[in-house]
Design a protein around this motif. Structure first.
Motif, mmCIF file in Angstrom:
data_model
loop_
_atom_site.group_PDB
_atom_site.id
_atom_site.type_symbol
_atom_site.label_atom_id
_atom_site.label_comp_id
_atom_site.label_asym_id
_atom_site.label_seq_id
_atom_site.Cartn_x
_atom_site.Cartn_y
_atom_site.Cartn_z
ATOM 1 N N MET A 402 23.957 51.990 70.997
ATOM 2 C CA MET A 402 22.719 52.505 71.588
ATOM 3 C C MET A 402 23.000 53.776 72.402
ATOM 4 O O MET A 402 22.243 54.757 72.347
ATOM 5 N N VAL A 403 24.087 53.746 73.152
ATOM 6 C CA VAL A 403 24.434 54.910 73.983
ATOM 7 C C VAL A 403 24.814 56.093 73.103
ATOM 8 O O VAL A 403 24.437 57.241 73.388
ATOM 9 N N LEU A 404 25.531 55.845 72.010
ATOM 10 C CA LEU A 404 25.896 56.932 71.094
ATOM 11 C C LEU A 404 24.648 57.598 70.513
ATOM 12 O O LEU A 404 24.577 58.832 70.405
ATOM 13 N N TRP A 405 23.649 56.793 70.151
ATOM 14 C CA TRP A 405 22.415 57.370 69.617
ATOM 15 C C TRP A 405 21.697 58.199 70.690
ATOM 16 O O TRP A 405 21.113 59.244 70.399
ATOM 17 N N THR A 406 21.758 57.744 71.926
ATOM 18 C CA THR A 406 21.152 58.501 73.026
ATOM 19 C C THR A 406 21.827 59.861 73.181
ATOM 20 O O THR A 406 21.158 60.892 73.361
ATOM 21 N N ILE A 407 23.138 59.871 73.095
ATOM 22 C CA ILE A 407 23.888 61.124 73.211
ATOM 23 C C ILE A 407 23.555 62.052 72.052
ATOM 24 O O ILE A 407 23.432 63.271 72.234
ATOM 25 N N THR A 408 23.387 61.468 70.864
ATOM 26 C CA THR A 408 23.016 62.273 69.690
ATOM 27 C C THR A 408 21.706 63.000 69.931
ATOM 28 O O THR A 408 21.577 64.200 69.650
ATOM 29 N N ILE A 409 20.720 62.271 70.449
ATOM 30 C CA ILE A 409 19.417 62.875 70.756
ATOM 31 C C ILE A 409 19.568 63.964 71.814
ATOM 32 O O ILE A 409 18.988 65.055 71.695
ATOM 33 N N TYR A 410 20.347 63.689 72.829
ATOM 34 C CA TYR A 410 20.557 64.661 73.911
ATOM 35 C C TYR A 410 21.107 65.986 73.359
ATOM 36 O O TYR A 410 20.606 67.071 73.693
ATOM 37 N N LEU A 411 22.137 65.903 72.531
ATOM 38 C CA LEU A 411 22.744 67.120 71.988
ATOM 39 C C LEU A 411 21.798 67.832 71.018
ATOM 40 O O LEU A 411 21.729 69.066 71.001
ATOM 41 N N ALA A 412 21.070 67.044 70.219
ATOM 42 C CA ALA A 412 20.135 67.645 69.267
ATOM 43 C C ALA A 412 19.025 68.398 69.990
ATOM 44 O O ALA A 412 18.608 69.486 69.561
ATOM 45 N N GLN A 413 18.533 67.831 71.088
ATOM 46 C CA GLN A 413 17.477 68.479 71.868
ATOM 47 C C GLN A 413 17.928 69.845 72.398
ATOM 48 O O GLN A 413 17.124 70.748 72.575
ATOM 49 N N ARG A 414 19.223 69.975 72.648
ATOM 50 C CA ARG A 414 19.761 71.217 73.208
ATOM 51 C C ARG A 414 20.411 72.110 72.168
ATOM 52 O O ARG A 414 21.143 73.034 72.500
ATOM 53 N N LYS A 415 20.163 71.799 70.879
ATOM 54 C CA LYS A 415 20.666 72.611 69.770
ATOM 55 C C LYS A 415 22.188 72.743 69.807
ATOM 56 O O LYS A 415 22.743 73.816 69.540
ATOM 57 N N ARG A 416 22.852 71.648 70.141
ATOM 58 C CA ARG A 416 24.317 71.661 70.167
ATOM 59 C C ARG A 416 24.859 70.798 69.031
ATOM 60 O O ARG A 416 24.110 70.131 68.332
ATOM 61 N N ASN A 417 26.163 70.786 68.878
ATOM 62 C CA ASN A 417 26.807 70.076 67.775
ATOM 63 C C ASN A 417 26.697 68.563 67.950
ATOM 64 O O ASN A 417 27.575 67.923 68.528
ATOM 65 N N TYR A 418 25.599 67.990 67.419
ATOM 66 C CA TYR A 418 25.401 66.554 67.583
ATOM 67 C C TYR A 418 26.128 65.729 66.528
ATOM 68 O O TYR A 418 26.187 64.498 66.621
ATOM 69 N N TRP A 419 26.739 66.384 65.538
ATOM 70 C CA TRP A 419 27.456 65.666 64.494
ATOM 71 C C TRP A 419 28.657 64.898 65.045
ATOM 72 O O TRP A 419 29.057 63.874 64.493
ATOM 73 N N ILE A 420 29.244 65.390 66.136
ATOM 74 C CA ILE A 420 30.414 64.712 66.705
ATOM 75 C C ILE A 420 30.050 63.327 67.253
ATOM 76 O O ILE A 420 30.928 62.493 67.472
ATOM 77 N N VAL A 421 28.754 63.099 67.462
ATOM 78 C CA VAL A 421 28.290 61.792 67.932
ATOM 79 C C VAL A 421 27.510 61.067 66.848
ATOM 80 O O VAL A 421 27.541 59.835 66.770
ATOM 81 N N LEU A 422 26.834 61.812 65.996
ATOM 82 C CA LEU A 422 26.040 61.199 64.927
ATOM 83 C C LEU A 422 26.910 60.351 64.000
ATOM 84 O O LEU A 422 26.546 59.218 63.650
#
Length: 472
Positions: A402-422
């Motif tokens: 659940m926390v990993l998915w939250t981090i994914t959303i956080y990075l995606a919202q800021r246009k950063r590399n969310y693949w490292i968490v996705l």
């Protein structure tokens, strides 16, 4: 021995390479005033030196997981080494760093409240319940676990129930007092004991002519006695738990986020402690394979002793370190869960306080929230330890997901590399869904059916998250 040494070197290097990459992705801001300074209350919000915070965080997260979990994980063979290394670097380290830093950016809020900020109220309420239940499980496990070990060390002089009462009394005091009264003062001493324990086992493995199994295509096959009932996927990834990734860590990070004085401290305090825990898990996994003369010997010994990891830890320490060294190591084994148990209950109190916006400056307010927590914990101590541990392991990894998915959303919202968490998010979703479908404490479905349903559930969950990302 070569695979074991390479694994440790890779973990150390990762802190200086991938850890820095993760830090750059987050984009630390050293000009920000941290909650410890801005919201200082001398109870939970309090500036502490970085070295002290590192030790406290390490002891918070290094409970029985990297010891018991690593011993049980070693029953699968050297594949345990692979997961500890990959998991610590790309899943656990990332999870711990971002969960800690997001708490830091949000006034040191508990992880459930942080999830609510980025995923909304429904997710917040779900994680509140999930994290609170997990913390109660952790606290209960870390009452009963060390009580059993101490009772064995003292040859049943007082009995398990007496030791449970003594440990519980300490937990109550530690949960109520300001963080600098007990935790900040005695943890450095405990930290030395933990480091000496790990170093002692590591040196013993190196200087003696032990044959640690090497990683090869043959050796990474499932080494358990009943591979059909305990498939590597997903069982190994749940079993090792804290030694590679752990949702419990996310519940502990806010405690230290409330004590940090700079965002620059995050890589060492959060990513660094996860890597350190991974090294500890590697040492225990290797020691388990060595002492019981290989993977098959370990499995036979564990089967003959009802899969008692506490018994195995006792055998390992005395075999590798002798009488006095083994005693020191056992003290470390006792300290590890106790220093996670007290902060588990403290975190549970803070989750309730954050949820109800209940001020914690007054002792009576802290006591009011703590009473119910300890009543539940006392009741759970009467439940079979193995049952609680199994549910703890699954709920632990589910919270991490659940926390990993939250981090994914956080990075995606800021246009950063969310693949490292996705990527680790998708993987851990598959692990957790498949596990609860086929595990004895779950639905006990046929493996093939569980894999198929797990894959479908993972696709649905991943699709919903990706859809949410695209909307942003």
């Amino acid at each position: 021995m070569i695979s074991f040494c390479i694994s440790i070197v890779v973990l150390v290097i990762s802190y200086y390479t991938y850890g820095k990459f993760v830090e750059r992705t987050f984009k630390v801001d050293t000009t920000r005033t941290t909650p410890a300074i801005r919201l200082q209350d001398n109870v939970d919000y309090m500036p502490l030196p970085r070295w002290r915070i590192f030790i406290i965080q390490f002891l918070n997260i290094a409970g029985l997981g990297p010891i018991f979990g690593a011993i049980s994980g070693a029953m699968y063979g050297p594949s345990a080494f692979i997961w500890i290394v990959i998991g610590s670097i790309f899943a656990g380290g990332v999870h711990d760093y971002f969960s800690g830093m997001l708490s830091l950016r949000n006034d040191g809020l508990s992880i459930s409240e942080v999830v609510g900020v980025y995923l909304g109220n429904k997710s917040k309420y779900l994680v509140r319940i999930f994290s609170f239940v997990l913390l109660i499980f952790v606290g209960t496990v870390f009452i009963v676990g060390p009580a059993k070990i101490i009772d064995g060390m003292t040859q049943n002089m007082l009995g398990i129930q007496v030791w449970i009462g003594i440990i519980l009394g300490y937990y109550i005091i530690s949960t109520l007092l300001p963080i600098d009264k007990i935790i900040s003062k005695i943890y450095p001493v405990f930290g030395i004991a933990m480091v000496l324990m790990a170093l002692g086992l590591f040196v013993a493995l190196l200087i003696n002519d032990y044959q640690i199994p090497e990683i090869s295509w043959t050796s990474i096959q499932n080494g358990t006695l009943q591979p059909q009932d305990t498939p590597i996927f997903p069982m190994l990834f749940i079993t090792i738990s804290c030694g590679a990734i752990s949702g419990f860590h996310a519940t502990q990070s806010p405690l230290m986020a409330r004590c940090m004085t700079s965002e620059k401290q995050g890589r060492s305090i959060f990513y660094g402690t996860m890597i350190t825990e991974g090294i500890v898990a590697l040492i225990w996994a290797a020691a388990a394979m060595v002492v019981f003369r290989g993977v098959s010997g370990l499995n036979e010994a564990m089967f003959a002793n009802d899969y008692n990891a506490a018994w195995a830890a006792n055998e390992i320490t005395y075999s590798l370190l002798g009488k006095y060294g083994g005693l020191l190591a056992l003290i470390g084994i006792v300290i590890a869960p106790i220093t996670s148990g007290d902060t588990a209950f403290r975190s549970a109190r803070l989750i309730l306080a954050d949820s109800f916006k209940y001020d914690q400056k007054k002792v009576k307010n802290r006591l009011f929230l703590s009473i119910g927590i300890f009543v539940i914990a006392i009741a759970l101590t009467q439940v079979n330890f193995d049952i609680i541990w199994r549910y703890f392991a699954w709920s632990n990894q589910t919270l991490a997901t659940m926390v990993l998915w939250t981090i994914t959303i956080y990075l995606a919202q800021r246009k950063r590399n969310y693949w490292i968490v996705l990527i680790p998010s998708v993987f851990m979703t598959m692990v957790c869904t498949t596990y609860i479908l086929l595990a004895p404490e779950g639905l006990q479905l046929d493996n093939t059916i569980a894999y198929a349903l797990g894959a479908i559930a993972t696709l649905i969950i991943s699709g919903l998250i990706v859809r949410k990302i695209k909307k942003k």
